[in-house]
Design an enzyme around this catalytic site. Structure first.
Site, PDB file in Angstrom:
ATOM      1  N   ASP A   1      24.167 -37.027  16.336  1.00 31.79           N
ATOM      2  CA  ASP A   1      22.739 -36.885  16.239  1.00 31.79           C
ATOM      3  C   ASP A   1      21.887 -35.820  16.755  1.00 31.79           C
ATOM      4  OD1 ASP A   1      20.409 -37.629  14.650  1.00 31.79           O
ATOM      5  OD2 ASP A   1      20.048 -39.057  16.291  1.00 31.79           O
TER       6      ASP A   1
ATOM      7  N   GLU B   1      26.037 -43.284  14.431  1.00 31.52           N
ATOM      8  CA  GLU B   1      25.309 -43.980  13.626  1.00 31.52           C
ATOM      9  C   GLU B   1      26.003 -43.833  12.110  1.00 31.52           C
ATOM     10  OE1 GLU B   1      20.997 -44.856  11.296  1.00 31.52           O
ATOM     11  OE2 GLU B   1      21.173 -43.212  13.000  1.00 31.52           O
TER      12      GLU B   1
ATOM     13  N   ARG C   1      34.006 -17.509  -2.111  1.00 32.58           N
ATOM     14  CA  ARG C   1      35.200 -18.078  -2.414  1.00 32.58           C
ATOM     15  C   ARG C   1      36.453 -17.440  -1.672  1.00 32.58           C
ATOM     16  NH1 ARG C   1      35.381 -19.213  -8.793  1.00 32.58           N
ATOM     17  NH2 ARG C   1      37.566 -20.352  -7.994  1.00 32.58           N
TER      18      ARG C   1
ATOM     19  N   GLY D   1      23.212 -29.857   8.864  1.00 28.00           N
ATOM     20  CA  GLY D   1      22.763 -30.240   7.531  1.00 28.00           C
ATOM     21  C   GLY D   1      21.503 -31.327   7.341  1.00 28.00           C
ATOM     22  N   ASP D   2      21.323 -31.432   6.341  1.00 26.05           N
ATOM     23  CA  ASP D   2      20.057 -32.393   5.963  1.00 26.05           C
ATOM     24  C   ASP D   2      20.654 -33.980   6.303  1.00 26.05           C
ATOM     25  OD1 ASP D   2      18.596 -30.575   5.265  1.00 26.05           O
ATOM     26  OD2 ASP D   2      18.957 -30.831   2.982  1.00 26.05           O
ATOM     27  N   SER D   3      19.624 -34.789   6.636  1.00 25.49           N
ATOM     28  CA  SER D   3      20.020 -36.125   7.062  1.00 25.49           C
ATOM     29  C   SER D   3      20.659 -36.645   5.715  1.00 25.49           C
ATOM     30  CB  SER D   3      18.715 -36.653   7.381  1.00 25.49           C
ATOM     31  OG  SER D   3      18.940 -38.011   7.592  1.00 25.49           O
ATOM     32  N   GLY D   4      21.663 -37.558   6.007  1.00 29.04           N
ATOM     33  CA  GLY D   4      22.229 -38.247   4.886  1.00 29.04           C
ATOM     34  C   GLY D   4      23.512 -37.576   4.092  1.00 29.04           C
ATOM     35  N   VAL D   5      23.590 -36.195   4.603  1.00 30.08           N
ATOM     36  CA  VAL D   5      24.586 -35.491   3.763  1.00 30.08           C
ATOM     37  C   VAL D   5      25.916 -35.774   4.209  1.00 30.08           C
ATOM     38  CG1 VAL D   5      24.806 -33.576   5.671  1.00 30.08           C
ATOM     39  CG2 VAL D   5      24.965 -32.743   3.148  1.00 30.08           C
ATOM     40  N   GLY D   6      26.162 -36.551   5.100  1.00 29.79           N
ATOM     41  CA  GLY D   6      27.618 -37.101   5.638  1.00 29.79           C
ATOM     42  C   GLY D   6      28.044 -36.369   6.680  1.00 29.79           C
ATOM     43  N   LYS D   7      27.279 -35.806   7.810  1.00 28.26           N
ATOM     44  CA  LYS D   7      27.902 -35.474   8.962  1.00 28.26           C
ATOM     45  C   LYS D   7      28.518 -36.373   9.766  1.00 28.26           C
ATOM     46  CE  LYS D   7      23.619 -33.992  10.325  1.00 28.26           C
ATOM     47  NZ  LYS D   7      22.963 -34.432   9.281  1.00 28.26           N
ATOM     48  N   SER D   8      27.901 -37.279  10.067  1.00 31.96           N
ATOM     49  CA  SER D   8      28.603 -38.589  10.928  1.00 31.96           C
ATOM     50  C   SER D   8      29.696 -39.181  10.336  1.00 31.96           C
ATOM     51  CB  SER D   8      27.445 -39.490  11.230  1.00 31.96           C
ATOM     52  OG  SER D   8      26.616 -39.317  11.966  1.00 31.96           O
TER      53      SER D   8
ATOM     54  N   HIS E   1      19.523 -31.010  15.716  1.00 27.30           N
ATOM     55  CA  HIS E   1      19.965 -32.008  14.995  1.00 27.30           C
ATOM     56  C   HIS E   1      21.280 -31.919  14.337  1.00 27.30           C
ATOM     57  CE1 HIS E   1      20.026 -35.756  12.523  1.00 27.30           C
ATOM     58  NE2 HIS E   1      20.053 -34.948  11.201  1.00 27.30           N
TER      59      HIS E   1
END
EC number: 2.7.11.-
Length: 329
Positions: free
Chosen positions: A186, A212, A253, A162-169, A147
């Site tokens: 996806d 998406e 850092r 990353g987790d779903s909804g983190v802003g990858k797309s 994923h």
């Protein structure tokens, strides 16, 4: 021996273009098209045709070139068909003739009776062998789906996780807007080639270049931005993990510590980027891609910075700057 299996018919049905095409067609033994190919390699059966079957690699595809064909003609002239019958008794997956060679009717008849497919190609033996081995390398390569979003940035293949909804797309969409290319969104299929390279592509070619976007829906990147904004496959050279900013976590850092992640047994460089409002992720990823290109050329910015600081301290200039400010009072 690989535990992955394809059939002879699968080999014929491969949609290969240009310099990858095998130009194969079946000339006899169609009942054998369902036989499995279990070993991704080729055997030239010269010794076997002469009657020496010790260590005969019968599990491999049997390749007949001009030399083997000349010996078959000799056997046919002598009426020695028992050797050919013995050859097919081993249950070979298939036999392939190069240079558009067509074996004699006796050979084809024995193959039909044994239920073994006889294939033909117009390619030369050496060229066909190299192409077939490349095909086997792809077909039998270890693979899995992940994923994430796979993009190409400044020539570097970057897998965003990353987790779903983190802003990858959304991040990938901004990268495409800035002139970079989308490989898959996806669901990404990765496979290990030659034991040291990870290639990634869309798990489903029909939807791999669709994206998406929450609140907007499904968009077609190739139609919106043109075919120059997409790519079918690319080597995974960097993994970027996007995660929600955690104020209790200490993030790197300086970048002096190299982190990697394991993909199908291959170590791939990994960086973790915390996400919070106000951070320009596309620019950060572009910088990461350029920095990765510098590393591939042997230049490590963080290490050089660290070495320069150590040299500065060793010269005593750092102490003079510190103590000198106190002596002025």
């Amino acid at each position: 021996m690989s535990d992955k299996k394809i059939t002879v018919l699968d080999l014929l049905d491969l949609d290969l273009k240009g310099h990858n095409s095998l130009n194969l067609h079946c000339i006899a033994g169609r009942m054998g098209l369902s036989r499995a190919l279990t070993v991704p390699d080729i055997n030239r059966p010269g010794l076997a045709l002469s009657g020496f079957y010790d260590s005969f690699a019968y599990q491999r595809v049997q390749l007949f070139g001009r030399g083997e064909f000349a010996y078959l003609k000799k056997l046919n002239f002598e009426g020695n068909i028992e050797t050919i019958k013995q050859f097919f008794s081993y249950g070979i997956p298939c036999a392939i003739f190069t240079h558009s060679i067509t074996p004699d009717d006796t050979f084809l008849s024995i193959a039909e009776h044994a239920g073994c497919a006889i294939l033909q190609t117009d390619l030369e033996s050496t060229e066909f062998s190299s192409r077939l081995l490349r095909v086997f390398s792809n077909l039998f390569a270890p693979k899995k789906t992940m994923h994430g979003v796979f993009v190409e940035v400044y020539g570097i293949g970057i897998l965003l996780t990353g987790d779903s909804g983190v802003g990858k797309s959304e991040t990938a969409l901004e990268l495409v807007e800035r002139g970079h290319r989308l490989v898959a969104d996806d669901i990404v299929e990765i496979r290990c080639v030659n034991g040291n390279s990870i290639l990634g592509q869309g798990a489903n070619k029909l939807i791999s270049h669709h994206m998406e976007i929450r609140g907007l829906g499904i968009i077609n990147i190739s139609q919106l931005y043109g075919v120059g904004a997409i790519r079918e496959q690319k080597e995974v050279q960097l993994v970027v993990k996007l995660e929600t900013w955690d104020q209790n976590k200490i993030y790197d850092r300086l970048g002096t510590d190299a982190h990697t992640t394991d993909l199908l047994g291959v170590k791939i460089p990994l960086i973790e980027i915390p996400v919070k409002p106000g951070r320009n992720l596309p620019i950060i990823i572009e910088a990461a891609a350029m920095n990765e290109r510098l590393k591939s050329m042997g230049y490590y910015s963080a290490r050089e910075f660290n070495q320069n600081i150590l040299k500065w301290i060793e010269t005593g200039e750092a102490q003079n700057a510190y103590y000198g400010s106190e002596d002025s009072y």
